[in-house]
Design a protein around this motif. Structure first.
Motif, PDB file in Angstrom:
ATOM      1  N   LYS A 196       0.327   3.597   1.689  1.00 25.96           N
ATOM      2  CA  LYS A 196       0.541   4.133   3.103  1.00 25.96           C
ATOM      3  C   LYS A 196       1.337   3.330   3.870  1.00 25.96           C
ATOM      4  O   LYS A 196       1.611   3.893   5.158  1.00 25.96           O
ATOM      5  CB  LYS A 196      -1.020   3.984   3.839  1.00 25.96           C
ATOM      6  CG  LYS A 196      -2.014   5.227   2.994  1.00 25.96           C
ATOM      7  CD  LYS A 196      -3.391   4.736   3.606  1.00 25.96           C
ATOM      8  CE  LYS A 196      -4.364   5.789   2.907  1.00 25.96           C
ATOM      9  NZ  LYS A 196      -5.606   5.544   3.729  1.00 25.96           N
ATOM     10  N   GLU A 197       1.860   2.272   3.343  1.00 25.81           N
ATOM     11  CA  GLU A 197       2.809   1.468   4.022  1.00 25.81           C
ATOM     12  C   GLU A 197       4.164   2.031   3.863  1.00 25.81           C
ATOM     13  O   GLU A 197       4.720   2.148   2.711  1.00 25.81           O
ATOM     14  CB  GLU A 197       2.784  -0.020   3.562  1.00 25.81           C
ATOM     15  CG  GLU A 197       3.405  -1.002   4.620  1.00 25.81           C
ATOM     16  CD  GLU A 197       2.983  -2.428   3.971  1.00 25.81           C
ATOM     17  OE1 GLU A 197       3.664  -3.466   4.839  1.00 25.81           O
ATOM     18  OE2 GLU A 197       2.217  -2.324   3.252  1.00 25.81           O
ATOM     19  N   GLN A 198       5.179   2.186   5.085  1.00 23.96           N
ATOM     20  CA  GLN A 198       6.418   2.755   4.904  1.00 23.96           C
ATOM     21  C   GLN A 198       7.352   1.663   4.338  1.00 23.96           C
ATOM     22  O   GLN A 198       7.202   0.504   4.948  1.00 23.96           O
ATOM     23  CB  GLN A 198       6.811   3.222   6.342  1.00 23.96           C
ATOM     24  CG  GLN A 198       8.477   3.652   6.226  1.00 23.96           C
ATOM     25  CD  GLN A 198       8.706   4.416   7.455  1.00 23.96           C
ATOM     26  OE1 GLN A 198       8.280   5.549   7.829  1.00 23.96           O
ATOM     27  NE2 GLN A 198       9.654   3.934   8.057  1.00 23.96           N
ATOM     28  N   SER A 210      -2.018   2.605  11.844  1.00 24.59           N
ATOM     29  CA  SER A 210      -2.536   2.346  10.451  1.00 24.59           C
ATOM     30  C   SER A 210      -3.458   1.241  10.766  1.00 24.59           C
ATOM     31  O   SER A 210      -3.399   0.340  11.618  1.00 24.59           O
ATOM     32  CB  SER A 210      -1.389   2.031   9.527  1.00 24.59           C
ATOM     33  OG  SER A 210      -0.571   0.864  10.161  1.00 24.59           O
ATOM     34  N   LEU A 211      -4.364   0.873   9.625  1.00 27.48           N
ATOM     35  CA  LEU A 211      -5.258   0.049   9.755  1.00 27.48           C
ATOM     36  C   LEU A 211      -4.593  -1.382   9.744  1.00 27.48           C
ATOM     37  O   LEU A 211      -3.930  -1.552   8.754  1.00 27.48           O
ATOM     38  CB  LEU A 211      -6.566   0.093   8.779  1.00 27.48           C
ATOM     39  CG  LEU A 211      -7.208   1.354   9.003  1.00 27.48           C
ATOM     40  CD1 LEU A 211      -8.242   1.618   7.701  1.00 27.48           C
ATOM     41  CD2 LEU A 211      -8.140   1.016  10.170  1.00 27.48           C
ATOM     42  N   CYS A 212      -5.174  -2.433  10.159  1.00 24.51           N
ATOM     43  CA  CYS A 212      -4.566  -3.706  10.055  1.00 24.51           C
ATOM     44  C   CYS A 212      -4.814  -4.201   8.706  1.00 24.51           C
ATOM     45  O   CYS A 212      -4.192  -5.389   8.326  1.00 24.51           O
ATOM     46  CB  CYS A 212      -5.013  -4.576  11.158  1.00 24.51           C
ATOM     47  SG  CYS A 212      -4.410  -4.229  12.929  1.00 24.51           S
ATOM     48  N   SER A 251       0.963  -1.257   0.010  1.00 27.95           N
ATOM     49  CA  SER A 251      -0.042  -0.018  -0.204  1.00 27.95           C
ATOM     50  C   SER A 251       0.624   1.164   0.011  1.00 27.95           C
ATOM     51  O   SER A 251       1.968   1.375   0.413  1.00 27.95           O
ATOM     52  CB  SER A 251      -0.659  -0.013   1.336  1.00 27.95           C
ATOM     53  OG  SER A 251      -1.390   1.469   1.624  1.00 27.95           O
ATOM     54  N   CYS A 271      -6.349  -0.808  14.534  1.00 33.10           N
ATOM     55  CA  CYS A 271      -5.166  -0.334  13.985  1.00 33.10           C
ATOM     56  C   CYS A 271      -4.201  -1.015  14.973  1.00 33.10           C
ATOM     57  O   CYS A 271      -4.122  -1.440  15.852  1.00 33.10           O
ATOM     58  CB  CYS A 271      -5.542   1.239  14.431  1.00 33.10           C
ATOM     59  SG  CYS A 271      -6.671   2.096  13.163  1.00 33.10           S
ATOM     60  N   TYR A 272      -3.009  -1.013  14.150  1.00 30.55           N
ATOM     61  CA  TYR A 272      -1.830  -1.449  14.779  1.00 30.55           C
ATOM     62  C   TYR A 272      -1.436  -0.582  16.213  1.00 30.55           C
ATOM     63  O   TYR A 272      -1.404   0.593  16.115  1.00 30.55           O
ATOM     64  CB  TYR A 272      -0.539  -1.238  13.878  1.00 30.55           C
ATOM     65  CG  TYR A 272      -0.558  -2.633  12.969  1.00 30.55           C
ATOM     66  CD1 TYR A 272      -0.108  -3.732  13.187  1.00 30.55           C
ATOM     67  CD2 TYR A 272      -1.160  -2.387  11.652  1.00 30.55           C
ATOM     68  CE1 TYR A 272       0.025  -5.069  12.440  1.00 30.55           C
ATOM     69  CE2 TYR A 272      -1.208  -3.352  10.830  1.00 30.55           C
ATOM     70  CZ  TYR A 272      -0.578  -4.616  11.147  1.00 30.55           C
ATOM     71  OH  TYR A 272      -0.925  -5.974  10.166  1.00 30.55           O
ATOM     72  N   LYS A 283       4.523  -1.721   9.188  1.00 31.58           N
ATOM     73  CA  LYS A 283       3.169  -1.448   9.272  1.00 31.58           C
ATOM     74  C   LYS A 283       3.299  -0.045  10.345  1.00 31.58           C
ATOM     75  O   LYS A 283       3.824  -0.716  11.527  1.00 31.58           O
ATOM     76  CB  LYS A 283       2.501  -2.674   9.910  1.00 31.58           C
ATOM     77  CG  LYS A 283       2.295  -3.726   9.172  1.00 31.58           C
ATOM     78  CD  LYS A 283       1.533  -3.735   7.847  1.00 31.58           C
ATOM     79  CE  LYS A 283       1.312  -4.855   7.081  1.00 31.58           C
ATOM     80  NZ  LYS A 283       0.420  -4.390   5.738  1.00 31.58           N
ATOM     81  N   MET A 284       2.992   0.928  10.320  1.00 36.77           N
ATOM     82  CA  MET A 284       2.895   1.998  11.058  1.00 36.77           C
ATOM     83  C   MET A 284       1.973   1.711  12.115  1.00 36.77           C
ATOM     84  O   MET A 284       0.890   1.510  12.020  1.00 36.77           O
ATOM     85  CB  MET A 284       2.873   3.243  10.321  1.00 36.77           C
ATOM     86  CG  MET A 284       3.909   3.390   9.306  1.00 36.77           C
ATOM     87  SD  MET A 284       5.563   3.458   9.664  1.00 36.77           S
ATOM     88  CE  MET A 284       5.521   4.909  10.727  1.00 36.77           C
TER      89      MET A 284
END
Length: 203
Positions: A75-77, A98-100, A73, A107-108, A94-95
């Motif tokens: 949004k994924e670093q 952020s949504l799992c 994604s 969220c994580y 996975k930040m």
């Protein structure tokens, strides 16, 4: 972006031209060396090639020739590992917050070291350990950090080597299932110690 497919992907169509996958992974920028955060669209393409093409097909044995790995994604670093003018690996995070996943509101609860890949020719050179160290250094202010469960045997060995050398990280590195609540965490160093204790001494 288009692909030429045989048993493996051999070329990618970008900007009106066909490029070999190896050419896509090369750079003429001398400042690209070591682990660098993915920021530009071009770097996202390199990440896609490493993940879906190299990791997903060329350097992985598949029972199903139609199997592909989903791209990460936006949004994924992610960080790409550059060595000697070429992209040779990556890791994703996975930040926290952020949504799992799709269809869930969970969220994580902590940053999680997720996907890790190093090309075959670059392995056994300490690069996996360097990636894990970089992940821990990136989140120095966090009391707990996760590694996605299940941890592969190769990744478990990386964790063993890293934590053996970095005692200060033993208390905050956990194997986690999303979203990473306390009941979904196992301390990795404790797991290493328990595994070692269960192996009988050989004389």
């Amino acid at each position: 972006m288009k692909f030429v497919l045989k048993q493996t992907v051999v070329a990618v169509y970008l900007k009106g031209s066909w490029w070999s996958t190896e050419d896509v992974l090369r750079t003429s920028d001398p400042t690209r060396e070591g682990l660098m955060k993915v920021q530009s669209f071009g770097e996202r393409i390199v990440l896609f090639i490493l993940n879906v093409v190299i990791f997903g097909r060329s350097e992985r044995n598949l029972d199903d020739d139609d199997m592909f790995f989903l791209p990460h994604s936006m949004k994924e670093q992610a960080k790409i590992l550059w060595r000697h003018g070429a992209a040779v690996g990556f890791y994703t995070t996975k930040m926290k917050g952020s949504l799992c996943g799709n269809g869930t509101g969970a969220c994580y609860l902590l940053p999680v070291f997720d996907t890790v890949f190093i090309r075959r020719k670059q392995r056994r050179q300490g690069l996996g350990t360097a990636m894990l160290r970089d992940f821990c250094d990136t989140f120095q202010e966090e009391e707990a950090l996760g590694v996605s469960s299940p941890i592969s045997p190769a990744m478990f060995q990386v964790c063993r080597q890293f934590l053996s050398a970095c005692a200060e990280e033993r208390g905050r590195l956990w194997e986690v299932e999303p979203p990473g609540a306390w009941g979904q965490r196992i301390n990795i160093w404790l797991k290493i110690q328990l595994q070692q204790a269960s192996v009988p001494d050989r004389e």
